[in-house]
Design a protein around this motif. Structure first.
Motif, PDB file in Angstrom:
ATOM      1  N   ARG A   1       0.826  -1.200   0.000  1.00 44.16           N
ATOM      2  CA  ARG A   1       0.000   0.000   0.000  1.00 44.16           C
ATOM      3  C   ARG A   1       0.865   1.256   0.000  1.00 44.16           C
ATOM      4  O   ARG A   1       0.593   2.222  -0.703  1.00 44.16           O
ATOM      5  N   ASP A   2       1.945   1.215   0.780  1.00 44.13           N
ATOM      6  CA  ASP A   2       2.856   2.357   0.798  1.00 44.13           C
ATOM      7  C   ASP A   2       3.465   2.583  -0.580  1.00 44.13           C
ATOM      8  O   ASP A   2       3.639   3.723  -1.027  1.00 44.13           O
ATOM      9  N   GLN A   3       3.825   1.476  -1.265  1.00 41.47           N
ATOM     10  CA  GLN A   3       4.402   1.591  -2.604  1.00 41.47           C
ATOM     11  C   GLN A   3       3.414   2.238  -3.563  1.00 41.47           C
ATOM     12  O   GLN A   3       3.788   3.057  -4.404  1.00 41.47           O
ATOM     13  N   ARG A   4       2.136   1.859  -3.457  1.00 43.45           N
ATOM     14  CA  ARG A   4       1.126   2.375  -4.382  1.00 43.45           C
ATOM     15  C   ARG A   4       0.942   3.876  -4.237  1.00 43.45           C
ATOM     16  O   ARG A   4       0.520   4.550  -5.171  1.00 43.45           O
ATOM     17  N   PHE A   5       1.229   4.420  -3.059  1.00 43.51           N
ATOM     18  CA  PHE A   5       0.985   5.838  -2.809  1.00 43.51           C
ATOM     19  C   PHE A   5       2.274   6.668  -2.864  1.00 43.51           C
ATOM     20  O   PHE A   5       2.294   7.810  -2.411  1.00 43.51           O
ATOM     21  N   ARG A   6       3.324   6.107  -3.418  1.00 41.79           N
ATOM     22  CA  ARG A   6       4.608   6.812  -3.452  1.00 41.79           C
ATOM     23  C   ARG A   6       4.536   8.109  -4.255  1.00 41.79           C
ATOM     24  O   ARG A   6       5.327   9.021  -4.038  1.00 41.79           O
ATOM     25  N   ALA A   7       3.600   8.193  -5.173  1.00 38.12           N
ATOM     26  CA  ALA A   7       3.503   9.385  -6.021  1.00 38.12           C
ATOM     27  C   ALA A   7       2.956  10.599  -5.267  1.00 38.12           C
ATOM     28  O   ALA A   7       3.009  11.712  -5.782  1.00 38.12           O
ATOM     29  N   PHE A   8       2.455  10.386  -4.053  1.00 42.23           N
ATOM     30  CA  PHE A   8       1.782  11.469  -3.316  1.00 42.23           C
ATOM     31  C   PHE A   8       2.666  12.011  -2.200  1.00 42.23           C
ATOM     32  O   PHE A   8       3.434  11.271  -1.583  1.00 42.23           O
ATOM     33  N   PRO A   9       2.548  13.313  -1.903  1.00 43.96           N
ATOM     34  CA  PRO A   9       3.209  13.876  -0.720  1.00 43.96           C
ATOM     35  C   PRO A   9       2.675  13.193   0.538  1.00 43.96           C
ATOM     36  O   PRO A   9       1.609  12.581   0.527  1.00 43.96           O
ATOM     37  N   SER A  10       3.404  13.315   1.625  1.00 46.68           N
ATOM     38  CA  SER A  10       3.096  12.561   2.841  1.00 46.68           C
ATOM     39  C   SER A  10       1.676  12.820   3.357  1.00 46.68           C
ATOM     40  O   SER A  10       0.991  11.906   3.807  1.00 46.68           O
ATOM     41  N   MET A  11       1.214  14.079   3.296  1.00 43.00           N
ATOM     42  CA  MET A  11      -0.123  14.376   3.810  1.00 43.00           C
ATOM     43  C   MET A  11      -1.207  13.723   2.965  1.00 43.00           C
ATOM     44  O   MET A  11      -2.205  13.204   3.487  1.00 43.00           O
ATOM     45  N   GLU A  12      -1.028  13.753   1.649  1.00 48.42           N
ATOM     46  CA  GLU A  12      -1.996  13.099   0.772  1.00 48.42           C
ATOM     47  C   GLU A  12      -1.922  11.585   0.925  1.00 48.42           C
ATOM     48  O   GLU A  12      -2.939  10.890   0.837  1.00 48.42           O
ATOM     49  N   GLN A  13      -0.718  11.058   1.176  1.00 50.25           N
ATOM     50  CA  GLN A  13      -0.582   9.626   1.423  1.00 50.25           C
ATOM     51  C   GLN A  13      -1.398   9.209   2.632  1.00 50.25           C
ATOM     52  O   GLN A  13      -2.069   8.169   2.616  1.00 50.25           O
ATOM     53  N   SER A  14      -1.356  10.017   3.683  1.00 47.65           N
ATOM     54  CA  SER A  14      -2.102   9.684   4.903  1.00 47.65           C
ATOM     55  C   SER A  14      -3.599   9.607   4.622  1.00 47.65           C
ATOM     56  O   SER A  14      -4.287   8.695   5.094  1.00 47.65           O
TER      57      SER A  14
END
Length: 808
Positions: A32-45
């Motif tokens: 899941r973390d890999q899938r959201f690598r394109a996003f800044p940390s706040m958007e990842q959260s």
């Protein structure tokens, strides 16, 4: 037992969640973390919270589904209400996590589409680039996934699809050869050159002189897989690029095509490229490189149109030296606006490429803006780009206003024009990375996905909660003795409202009648002038007769790699489209329920039903059976919400019915013209087309097209009302199942209901967290003057808002 066949083979697998074994938990979190690598940390959260909500909801639904299946498995007769409930659960379980967001890069030869994609995905030479020459030979889709390798799938035309094209190619060449022997004045044009090129690539030199039957027996030079798909894989992007290049690069006539892909490229339909866990392109977004004119092959041309129509965003790509004029640029814009009318497109932007190109002395001499002294190349580029943005934004907005309804969301967009430079993104000789606007396009992509994910999860959790409410209520003993009376009252109200909805739909669709009639009148008076313009070339007939032959062979349509697209059917119906476009767009837009738009009236219908259910519940004591009331209210949202997709799918057929009707009526005319050979063939073909169109106009070709469009509207109305009647009737039967003898004691799902209730309530917490993060982000940006604040979002979340506030 026979009724269980509806569910046999459909049992879903148990859904994993955070309560499973530790190794699985760590691996899933890592993925899941890999899938959201394109996003800044706040958007990842925020995305992780939505992902967690969705995952847990799927687990609850899966457990509930399996319990229900086990409780009715041995029954010979399953009540229809229970079947409805089980099927609804299965539909939600199997619903995709997120429909892909297609972003179409739509542009002509040498506009820089491939270079732009390469910059966005941070792979400089991944897709082939070649200056002003045609480089990409087919539609190419680029997305990211959970795979560990770079992968490409090359899809080929079927055997039957190629035979159809081969027959047309040989017809074109054979009849041109006959004409060439009789008249030396004819020059080869684009249609013939491309036909010869394709046959020589596939079958070798001399193939152009063979007939259809001989080529059917001939063996192609390249190896064609029986599956009609080739899969390429590589550990590194550069390695896949080398393997992929011969399949998607448009090979030149003078090149030595020895590579496997170069020998079979005329058979390629499309290419799908998947990147592994991209840090720049989030999973769920597909970038589509779309050639600007379509294709001579019928199937590829149909796929070209469908690809444009399925894009929710279209970027019209034009380089800095062509953006200010030219028919090709206008054609691209017009085709993109049509995609808003007939397809799923909700956003259009002009992306101007190669904006680093500027001759400073010439610019300073002709400069007409500002009093500020230009110190260097960078300042001149930035000033020119800003001026260009203002000018093109104004022109584009005016064009959109003429074609689209006034409440179209694209008219509210903060950015209608982007000025980018892929070359400067890599070299940064004059511009910084931010000033090339590549990061701005990435930010736009991320925002699109984040907004869609938020809406999808909110709707998903809300629908799931409604189903669990009712499922749990089946085993409740708190049912009212006069429940049947309540439901009868509600049924009568629904029937009255459906009758009113039918009248409103009639009124919405009736708006098209007057513009249609006016458009038909305009078409009757202008078709000859339009047709003459299509049949005349500045060089006279020299070389044009082969193109005209190709037009007739393809029923009035010709698309080549280098020339502007020709569509006689669309051209002579254009006066009708000019009249109906604003009204048509208004009918299918998101306006107000008091206006012309259809969907707001359906939303109004939904709210009136929900209000009536609440009113009946309060008046008749449903406070003791609130599960039923909540289920009815939320299931109404699900039923009517699904109508939007149905309407959008039908919209394309309705919009194209005018040109399709004209094409069908002129088919015999085109066939007759295509058979003409010999001396003065071009003039004789034109005469046949003119006389054929005159004859059809006299017989009412435009009036028939009008009737067929109105018939399509009527079919849509019937489809809407039938779906609403059937689904709501079944839903009410399910909700009143005890009163009509359909009740059956089911497995206890109280634990699933309680967990689902927690998830539903947590939607509000997730929304509030998103607002807090955004506030923190804006604060940090204000504290950092070097940063540029992101553009304001149109759909900001509101602290304290309820989950249903985020469905729209």
């Amino acid at each position: 037992m026979a009724e269980m066949e509806d569910f046999v083979g459909q049992e879903p697998q148990p859904v994993d969640d955070d309560s499973f074994k530790e190794p699985m938990k760590k691996r899933r979190r890592s993925d899941r973390d890999q899938r959201f690598r394109a996003f800044p940390s706040m958007e990842q959260s925020a995305l992780k919270e939505y992902e967690k909500l969705e995952s847990r909801t799927r687990r609850v639904l899966s457990n509930t589904y399996q319990k229900l299946i086990q409780s009715v498995f041995l029954d010979d007769n399953i009540p229809s209400g229970i079947k409805y409930l089980i099927n609804r659960l299965l539909t939600l379980i199997e619903k995709p996590s997120l429909d892909p967001i297609y972003i179409g890069l739509f542009g002509g030869t040498g506009a820089g589409k491939s270079s732009l994609i390469n910059a966005i995905i941070q792979q400089e030479m991944f897709l082939p680039v070649s200056g002003e020459n045609i480089c990409t030979s087919c539609i190419v889709q680029v997305s990211s996934g959970c795979c560990d390798q770079y992968e490409a799938k090359i899809h080929f035309l079927s055997d039957q699809e190629w035979k159809e094209e081969l027959k047309n190619l040989t017809k074109l060449l054979h009849e041109t050869e006959e004409l060439g022997r009789e008249e030396d004045a004819w020059d080869r044009d684009d249609a013939v050159e491309e036909a010869i090129w394709k046959l020589q690539v596939l079958y070798g030199n001399g193939a152009e002189s063979k007939n259809y039957e001989e080529l059917l027996r001939a063996k192609p030079k390249g190896k064609i897989p029986t599956s009609r798909i080739i899969t390429l894989k590589a550990e590194e992007a550069g390695d896949l690029s080398v393997k992929l290049d011969p399949y998607i690069r448009a090979q030149r006539r003078d090149c030595n095509a020895k590579l496997a892909g170069a020998q079979i490229w005329p058979l390629i339909k499309r290419v799908e490229v998947t990147l592994p866990k991209s840090e720049l392109i989030p999973e769920g977004v597909v970038l589509v490189d779309i050639p600007g004119t379509g294709d001579f092959n019928s199937k590829r041309d149909e796929m070209w149109k469908k690809t444009i129509d399925k894009c929710s965003v279209i970027w019209v790509i034009s380089d800095i030296e062509r953006v200010s004029g030219g028919r090709a640029h206008e054609d691209l814009l017009n085709e993109s606006i049509k995609a808003c009318q007939r397809g799923f497109c909700r956003d259009i932007a002009l992306v101007v490429t190669k904006t680093d190109r500027l001759h400073l002395p010439e610019y300073l001499r002709e400069r007409k803006v500002g009093n500020q002294v230009i110190q260097n190349q960078r300042e001149a580029i930035l000033e020119r780009n800003e001026t260009l943005k203002l000018q093109r934004s104004r022109i584009l907005k005016e064009k959109l206003k003429r074609k689209l309804p006034a409440d179209s969301k694209v008219l509210e967009a903060s950015d209608l024009v982007y000025t980018v430079s892929a070359q400067e993104y890599w070299q940064q000789a004059f511009l910084t990375e931010e000033e090339t606007e590549i990061p701005k396009l990435r930010e736009y992509i991320r925002k699109q996905l984040l907004d869609k994910k938020r809406r999808m999860v909110t709707k998903y959790v809300t629908e799931a909660f409604g189903l669990l409410l009712l499922t749990d209520s089946f085993n409740s003993t708190d049912h009212l003795p006069n429940e049947y009376l309540h439901m009868s009252c509600l049924r009568r109200f629904v029937e009255e409202k459906i009758q009113l909805l039918e009248k409103i739909i009639d009124q919405c669709f009736a708006q098209i009648e007057q513009p249609l009639q006016e458009g038909v009148r305009n078409a009757r008076t202008s078709y000859r002038r339009i047709l003459s313009g299509c049949l005349v070339r500045s060089k006279g007939n020299q070389g044009f007769h082969q193109t005209l032959k190709a037009v007739c062979l393809k029923n009035g349509i010709y698309a080549s790699r280098t020339l502007a697209r020709i569509d006689l059917n669309e051209a002579i119906t254009q006066p009708i489209y000019e009249q109906i476009d604003p009204v048509f767009g208004g009918i299918f837009s998101a306006g107000k329920a008091t206006g012309s738009a259809l969907m707001p009236h359906i939303d109004d219908f939904k709210h009136s039903l929900q209000e009536k259910m609440t009113e009946i519940g309060i008046r008749n004591g449903w406070k003791y059976d609130s599960c039923k009331k909540k289920f009815l209210i939320q299931e109404i949202s699900a039923i009517l919400g699904s109508l939007e997709g149905h309407i959008l799918r039908k919209k394309r057929r309705i919009y194209e019915s005018l040109s399709t009707s004209v094409q069908n009526d002129l088919k015999s005319c085109y066939e007759e013209a295509a058979q003409i050979t010999g001396k003065k063939a071009c003039e004789r073909m034109k005469d046949v087309i003119r006389r054929g169109v005159d004859r059809q106009v006299a017989e009412g070709i435009f009036e028939r097209a009008q009737e067929r469009m109105q018939h399509q509207f009527q079919q849509l109305k019937n489809g809407i009302t039938e779906k609403v009647k059937g689904s709501i009737s079944t839903m009410l039967t399910l909700a009143s199942s005890q009163g009509v003898g359909l009740y059956k004691e089911l497995a206890d799902v109280k634990s699933e209901y309680k967990e689902m209730e927690k998830l539903y309530r947590s939607l509000r917490e997730v929304a509030e967290n998103a607002v807090l993060r955004r506030g923190m982000q804006e604060f940090l940006l204000r504290m950092s003057p070097s940063k540029v604040a992101p553009p304001p979002q149109n759909t900001a979340l509101i602290v304290g808002a309820q989950p249903q506030d985020y469905e729209k």
